[in-house]
Design an enzyme around this catalytic site. Sequence first.
Site, PDB file in Angstrom:
ATOM      1  N   VAL A   1       0.778  15.217  -2.780  1.00  0.00           N
ATOM      2  CA  VAL A   1       1.252  15.045  -1.409  1.00  0.00           C
ATOM      3  C   VAL A   1       0.299  14.159  -0.620  1.00  0.00           C
ATOM      4  O   VAL A   1       0.730  13.320   0.177  1.00  0.00           O
ATOM      5  CB  VAL A   1       1.466  16.412  -0.717  1.00  0.00           C
ATOM      6  N   CYS A   2      -0.990  14.300  -0.858  1.00  0.00           N
ATOM      7  CA  CYS A   2      -1.971  13.441  -0.178  1.00  0.00           C
ATOM      8  C   CYS A   2      -1.767  11.984  -0.569  1.00  0.00           C
ATOM      9  O   CYS A   2      -1.871  11.080   0.268  1.00  0.00           O
ATOM     10  CB  CYS A   2      -3.396  13.892  -0.493  1.00  0.00           C
ATOM     11  N   GLU A   3      -1.463  11.757  -1.823  1.00  0.00           N
ATOM     12  CA  GLU A   3      -1.222  10.396  -2.291  1.00  0.00           C
ATOM     13  C   GLU A   3      -0.009   9.795  -1.591  1.00  0.00           C
ATOM     14  O   GLU A   3      -0.050   8.655  -1.113  1.00  0.00           O
ATOM     15  CB  GLU A   3      -1.037  10.386  -3.805  1.00  0.00           C
TER      16      GLU A   3
END
Length: 154
Positions: free
Chosen positions: A44-46
């Site tokens: 999700v951070c990516e």
Amino acid sequence: MAVNVGDQAPKFELVDGDLKFRSLDEFKGKKVVLSFFVAASSPVCEVELCKFRDSLNDISELGAQVIAISNDGPFANKAFAEKNNYNFPVLGDYTSQTIKDYDILLKDLLHVKDYNAAKRSVFILDEEHKVIWKWVSEDPLKEPDYNEIMNVLK
């Protein structure tokens, strides 16, 4: 103590992937999209940081700078940034002090005792670094509303 809209953003000096210390003060005179992310290389951070990367021209045209912060170390952040060609600073708050200053510490991530991270959060700062918009999620899998971020910057 929570940082709220209207507050002066807490200052920081954090290390980037090249072991250079970067401070909020170096971006004075620009709006700042301060994106606290949970963990380098997490899916999700990516997605979130790639969306910021892909819209950086539009963000820059609105007089703003993106800065991403996690409590990962500089080497993990550098590998993450290089893999995804991030074109903005990715800073490591390895002591979690800045994360605590913004009152967004996520304790026991994924139910792992003492594995702490930043809550997925976005603070938009004006040119004098006063908070003009804030979004903090208790759910590390939830992304911010990117359209709302762009609207606030306009």
